[in-house]
Scaffold this motif. Structure first.
Motif, PDB file in Angstrom:
ATOM      1  N   ASP A 178      31.615 -17.142  -2.350  1.00  0.00           N
ATOM      2  CA  ASP A 178      33.032 -17.339  -2.031  1.00  0.00           C
ATOM      3  C   ASP A 178      33.437 -18.799  -2.187  1.00  0.00           C
ATOM      4  O   ASP A 178      34.552 -19.106  -2.620  1.00  0.00           O
ATOM      5  CB  ASP A 178      33.327 -16.866  -0.608  1.00  0.00           C
ATOM      6  CG  ASP A 178      33.387 -15.352  -0.502  1.00  0.00           C
ATOM      7  OD1 ASP A 178      33.441 -14.685  -1.553  1.00  0.00           O
ATOM      8  OD2 ASP A 178      33.388 -14.828   0.633  1.00  0.00           O
ATOM      9  N   ASN A 238      33.845 -19.411  -5.833  1.00  0.00           N
ATOM     10  CA  ASN A 238      34.943 -18.662  -6.442  1.00  0.00           C
ATOM     11  C   ASN A 238      36.340 -19.107  -5.998  1.00  0.00           C
ATOM     12  O   ASN A 238      37.340 -18.549  -6.462  1.00  0.00           O
ATOM     13  CB  ASN A 238      34.778 -17.162  -6.160  1.00  0.00           C
ATOM     14  CG  ASN A 238      33.665 -16.541  -6.977  1.00  0.00           C
ATOM     15  OD1 ASN A 238      33.205 -17.134  -7.956  1.00  0.00           O
ATOM     16  ND2 ASN A 238      33.223 -15.359  -6.590  1.00  0.00           N
ATOM     17  N   LYS A 259      39.345 -19.731  -8.363  1.00  0.00           N
ATOM     18  CA  LYS A 259      40.260 -18.714  -8.899  1.00  0.00           C
ATOM     19  C   LYS A 259      41.693 -18.907  -8.400  1.00  0.00           C
ATOM     20  O   LYS A 259      42.644 -18.388  -8.999  1.00  0.00           O
ATOM     21  CB  LYS A 259      39.764 -17.314  -8.540  1.00  0.00           C
ATOM     22  CG  LYS A 259      39.827 -16.988  -7.053  1.00  0.00           C
ATOM     23  CD  LYS A 259      39.236 -15.615  -6.763  1.00  0.00           C
ATOM     24  CE  LYS A 259      39.258 -15.293  -5.268  1.00  0.00           C
ATOM     25  NZ  LYS A 259      38.650 -13.971  -4.979  1.00  0.00           N
ATOM     26  N   PHE A 260      41.850 -19.642  -7.300  1.00  0.00           N
ATOM     27  CA  PHE A 260      43.187 -19.901  -6.774  1.00  0.00           C
ATOM     28  C   PHE A 260      43.875 -21.071  -7.478  1.00  0.00           C
ATOM     29  O   PHE A 260      45.086 -21.231  -7.385  1.00  0.00           O
ATOM     30  CB  PHE A 260      43.115 -20.193  -5.269  1.00  0.00           C
ATOM     31  CG  PHE A 260      42.455 -19.126  -4.463  1.00  0.00           C
ATOM     32  CD1 PHE A 260      42.943 -17.829  -4.457  1.00  0.00           C
ATOM     33  CD2 PHE A 260      41.321 -19.413  -3.698  1.00  0.00           C
ATOM     34  CE1 PHE A 260      42.321 -16.830  -3.702  1.00  0.00           C
ATOM     35  CE2 PHE A 260      40.703 -18.423  -2.945  1.00  0.00           C
ATOM     36  CZ  PHE A 260      41.201 -17.135  -2.947  1.00  0.00           C
ATOM     37  N   THR A 261      43.096 -21.892  -8.159  1.00  0.00           N
ATOM     38  CA  THR A 261      43.609 -23.140  -8.722  1.00  0.00           C
ATOM     39  C   THR A 261      44.724 -22.947  -9.749  1.00  0.00           C
ATOM     40  O   THR A 261      45.736 -23.653  -9.688  1.00  0.00           O
ATOM     41  CB  THR A 261      42.466 -23.966  -9.335  1.00  0.00           C
ATOM     42  OG1 THR A 261      41.413 -24.097  -8.376  1.00  0.00           O
ATOM     43  CG2 THR A 261      42.957 -25.358  -9.722  1.00  0.00           C
ATOM     44  N   SER A 277      47.078 -20.732 -10.083  1.00  0.00           N
ATOM     45  CA  SER A 277      48.363 -20.407  -9.436  1.00  0.00           C
ATOM     46  C   SER A 277      48.927 -21.625  -8.715  1.00  0.00           C
ATOM     47  O   SER A 277      50.139 -21.876  -8.747  1.00  0.00           O
ATOM     48  CB  SER A 277      48.177 -19.252  -8.444  1.00  0.00           C
ATOM     49  OG  SER A 277      47.799 -18.072  -9.111  1.00  0.00           O
ATOM     50  N   LEU A 302      45.107 -12.503  -5.032  1.00  0.00           N
ATOM     51  CA  LEU A 302      43.794 -12.972  -5.491  1.00  0.00           C
ATOM     52  C   LEU A 302      42.740 -12.927  -4.387  1.00  0.00           C
ATOM     53  O   LEU A 302      41.585 -13.269  -4.617  1.00  0.00           O
ATOM     54  CB  LEU A 302      43.918 -14.403  -6.025  1.00  0.00           C
ATOM     55  CG  LEU A 302      44.704 -14.576  -7.337  1.00  0.00           C
ATOM     56  CD1 LEU A 302      44.989 -16.055  -7.587  1.00  0.00           C
ATOM     57  CD2 LEU A 302      43.929 -13.980  -8.502  1.00  0.00           C
TER      58      LEU A 302
END
Length: 309
Positions: free
Chosen positions: A189, A192, A195-197, A199, A219
């Motif tokens: 986590d 990962n 993966k928010f970057t 947006s 997400l």
């Protein structure tokens, strides 16, 4: 050029790694300048904790009584930021004393005034009511909460209690007894969060954060567990009574305060191992009758809205 400030407090380094992984892809952009600042206390808190120190901060942590932080460099306080990413720990269902102390400082009011803020939480599992308190603290700084990412220990409650205790008092993110899972947020986590970057970056460059939280939720930025919402609310009621009592007692009797904190220690053990399982059974039997309320709360706590809206 967009200016981003990443400010946080971390004892173990877990939260430092989380916020670093979120902003690292942005830092390579020629359109974005990222500045990091780690909140430091004038009188540091121990890590690993010892038992007396750990329970000793309970009243002040829950009651949000600030302590002195080291001055924030003028090059940070004098810069206007397009986005602030605020990473924080949770102590006793409340933003940690270092975080609370920063947010109640004049530096925070200057930095955060009329500024978009994304909060990033790294905790065991109870963060809902701490985030509600965070909303109030940010509002007092005239900040604009535009996003929230909450990373938690995914293991069941009783396992995470054992493993987090091992981590806090031993100082190593290792397997308790050699076979329990590692404590805290999983390595997967933490990795990962990048993966928010995209947006966040898109919203930053467009200077439009209006739909960001919805995208982050899609997400997997937050996951609301209805039972834990109830536990969090009930815990805050009991903690409020005990924290106020211990704090007031400490003004007249050091021994009286220490005895109350010993009682609090035993109460926590009883609440975790006996009360919580019983409450869970009641929750399951009443779930169908609370379905509409649960749905409303899940929607609200996933958002960056406030109860006044």
């Amino acid at each position: 050029m967009k200016h981003v400030l990443v400010i946080h407090y971390s004892q173990s380094g877990q939260l430092s790694e989380i916020v670093k992984n979120i902003v690292s892809p942005m830092a390579s952009s020629e359109e974005i300048k990222v500045t990091h600042h780690r909140i430091e206390m004038e009188k540091p808190y121990p890590f690993p904790w010892n038992k007396k120190a750990f329970f000793g901060v309970f009243p002040e942590a829950f009651l949000q009584i600030p302590e002195k932080i080291k001055p924030i460099p003028s090059e940070i306080t004098n810069q206007k930021y397009d986005l602030v990413i605020l990473g924080y720990q949770i102590w006793y269902l409340t933003p940690s004393i270092p975080t609370n102390s920063f947010l109640k400082s004049e530096s925070a009011k200057k930095i955060l005034d009329n500024t978009p803020v994304i909060t990033v939480i790294g905790c065991r599992n109870l963060w809902i009511q701490a985030q509600e308190k965070m909303k109030i603290l940010l509002a007092s700084c005239n900040a604009k909460l535009v996003g929230n990412i909450a990373l938690v220990d995914r293991h069941i409650n009783h396992i995470s209690v054992l493993t987090i205790k091992h981590w806090m008092f031993k100082g190593k993110k290792s397997r308790f007894l050699g076979f329990f899972p590692k404590p805290g947020v999983s390595d997967k986590d933490i990795k990962n969060v990048a993966k928010f970057t995209p947006s966040i970056k898109d919203a930053l460059l467009a200077s439009n954060f209006s739909g960001l939280q919805k995208k982050l939720v899609q997400l997997g930025a937050v996951k609301i567990k209805p039972f834990l919402v109830i536990v969090d609310k009930r815990g805050n009621i009991i903690f409020s009574k005990l924290a106020n009592l211990a704090y007031k007692k400490g003004k007249t009797s050091k021994t009286g305060r220490e005895n109350l904190l010993i009682f609090f220690n035993y109460y926590l053990l009883f609440a975790i191992w006996i009360i919580a399982p019983l409450v869970f059974i009641v929750f399951l039997t009443a779930y169908i009758f609370m379905y509409k309320k649960i749905s409303r709360e899940k929607k609200y706590y996933s958002s960056v809205d406030t109860k006044n809206n």
